[in-house]
Motif scaffolding. Structure first.
Motif, PDB file in Angstrom:
ATOM      1  N   LEU A 126      24.350  -5.679 -58.446  1.00 27.58           N
ATOM      2  CA  LEU A 126      23.992  -6.322 -60.022  1.00 27.58           C
ATOM      3  C   LEU A 126      23.411  -7.825 -59.679  1.00 27.58           C
ATOM      4  CD1 LEU A 126      27.038  -5.176 -61.977  1.00 27.58           C
ATOM      5  CD2 LEU A 126      24.829  -3.895 -62.091  1.00 27.58           C
ATOM      6  N   ASP A 127      23.066  -8.095 -60.731  1.00 31.60           N
ATOM      7  CA  ASP A 127      22.427  -9.620 -60.641  1.00 31.60           C
ATOM      8  C   ASP A 127      23.650 -10.569 -60.495  1.00 31.60           C
ATOM      9  OD1 ASP A 127      20.138 -11.626 -61.607  1.00 31.60           O
ATOM     10  OD2 ASP A 127      22.077 -12.360 -62.123  1.00 31.60           O
ATOM     11  N   ALA A 128      23.639 -11.267 -59.418  1.00 28.48           N
ATOM     12  CA  ALA A 128      24.489 -12.044 -59.104  1.00 28.48           C
ATOM     13  C   ALA A 128      25.276 -13.302 -60.198  1.00 28.48           C
ATOM     14  CB  ALA A 128      24.465 -12.965 -57.749  1.00 28.48           C
ATOM     15  N   LEU A 129      24.030 -13.875 -60.660  1.00 28.18           N
ATOM     16  CA  LEU A 129      24.383 -14.954 -61.711  1.00 28.18           C
ATOM     17  C   LEU A 129      24.865 -14.131 -62.966  1.00 28.18           C
ATOM     18  CD1 LEU A 129      24.247 -17.782 -62.944  1.00 28.18           C
ATOM     19  CD2 LEU A 129      21.853 -17.290 -63.495  1.00 28.18           C
ATOM     20  N   GLY A 130      24.339 -12.987 -63.329  1.00 25.33           N
ATOM     21  CA  GLY A 130      24.794 -12.078 -64.520  1.00 25.33           C
ATOM     22  C   GLY A 130      26.354 -11.714 -64.240  1.00 25.33           C
TER      23      GLY A 130
END
Length: 294
Positions: A126-130
């Motif tokens: 998954l998107d790390a910042l998300g």
């Protein structure tokens, strides 16, 4: 509904501001007419009201809206609803209430389930910042449940001022003066479904905010933070299904399996926490003796 506002051109933070300001104004006007006493804020509770606005309202909503711009709705909610595990940790280490082993087992199971959801063996799919935003939303969500428990203020007034306070806090980052207000006169299409933007905003404000917050605060007062957080995990299932139907956001096999494990762990942890009450502290009574031995 937030996705439809995004499709109409509003940023995530602009959508949050519209939601908070709209809900706050509706509640403020209704209470001012029908229940003005609910709007009185005790002077000694000003700090609590401010913390509620920042953490339980602005923090939860802004972080969630930002997270769903980078993650599917269902996955974001799965991560946010690790909040029950954080409630367990708070009860144990801050309130210093001893909990049964099932509470810790449930917390561990939930964390393992979260690892499956994000597929950590693939180096984080998954998107790390998300993911970070969703985890911060989980922390604020835990604060919402804990702060809604054992209230000594009117819940309607708390929610009303919480929304207004959140809208004020978010002004510098949301910059509402830049919102394209003409977008609310148009329609938006997501995954083949077209809705009026004004209708999506009205649903988001009235149903998903005003009704949801009042119901949630009232429920937690009657059920406790532990039980309330457990029941609220049903939101994940409902939201994932609606996101699949309306937005075309289907979950993968690992997200479904991991999500079931997360919910199971949260249920186990919170059920164990809810069944445990603080043990009364025995106070040793002084023995008074007089000259006659009594």
């Amino acid at each position: 509904m937030a996705k439809y506002l995004g499709a109409a051109g509003l940023t995530a933070l602009e959508s949050v501001w519209v939601r908070m300001a709209g809900a706050g104004l509706i509640l403020l006007l209704v209470l001012a007419v029908f229940r003005p006493g609910a709007l009185r804020i005790p002077r000694d509770r000003l700090g609590f009201f401010a913390a509620y606005a920042v953490i339980a309202v602005a923090g939860v909503q802004a972080l969630f809206f930002l997270a769903i711009t980078r993650l599917p709705v269902g996955v974001t909610l799965l991560i946010e609803y690790t909040a029950p595990v954080l409630v367990v940790l708070w009860v144990r280490f801050i309130r210093r209430v001893r909990l049964p082993r099932a509470a810790y087992l449930g917390a561990l199971v939930a964390v393992l389930g979260l690892g499956v959801v994000v597929e950590v063996w693939q180096g984080l799919r998954l998107d790390a910042l998300g993911l970070v935003l969703a985890l911060l939303a989980a922390a604020c969500c835990a604060g919402y449940f804990l702060m809604s428990e054992n209230l000594h203020v009117d819940p309607l007034g708390l929610v009303s001022w919480g929304m207004i306070g959140a809208a004020l806090v978010l002004v510098p980052v949301s910059q509402p003066w830049g919102i394209d207000w003409s977008a609310f006169g148009r329609s938006a299409t997501v995954n083949g479904f077209t809705l009026p933007v004004a209708g999506a905003a009205a649903w988001l404000i009235v149903v998903a905010t005003v009704v949801a917050y009042i119901a949630g605060v009232t429920a937690v007062r009657r059920l406790s933070a532990a039980v309330g957080a457990t029941v609220a995990t049903l939101e994940v299932i409902g939201a994932a299904m609606l996101a699949w139907i309306l937005l075309g956001e289907s979950l993968g096999v690992y997200q479904i399996v991991g999500g079931a494990v997360v919910l199971l762990g949260a249920l186990l942890a919170q059920t164990a926490t809810a069944s445990r009450r603080p043990e009364p502290v025995a106070v040793e009574q002084p023995v008074l003796t007089g000259v006659d031995g009594r």
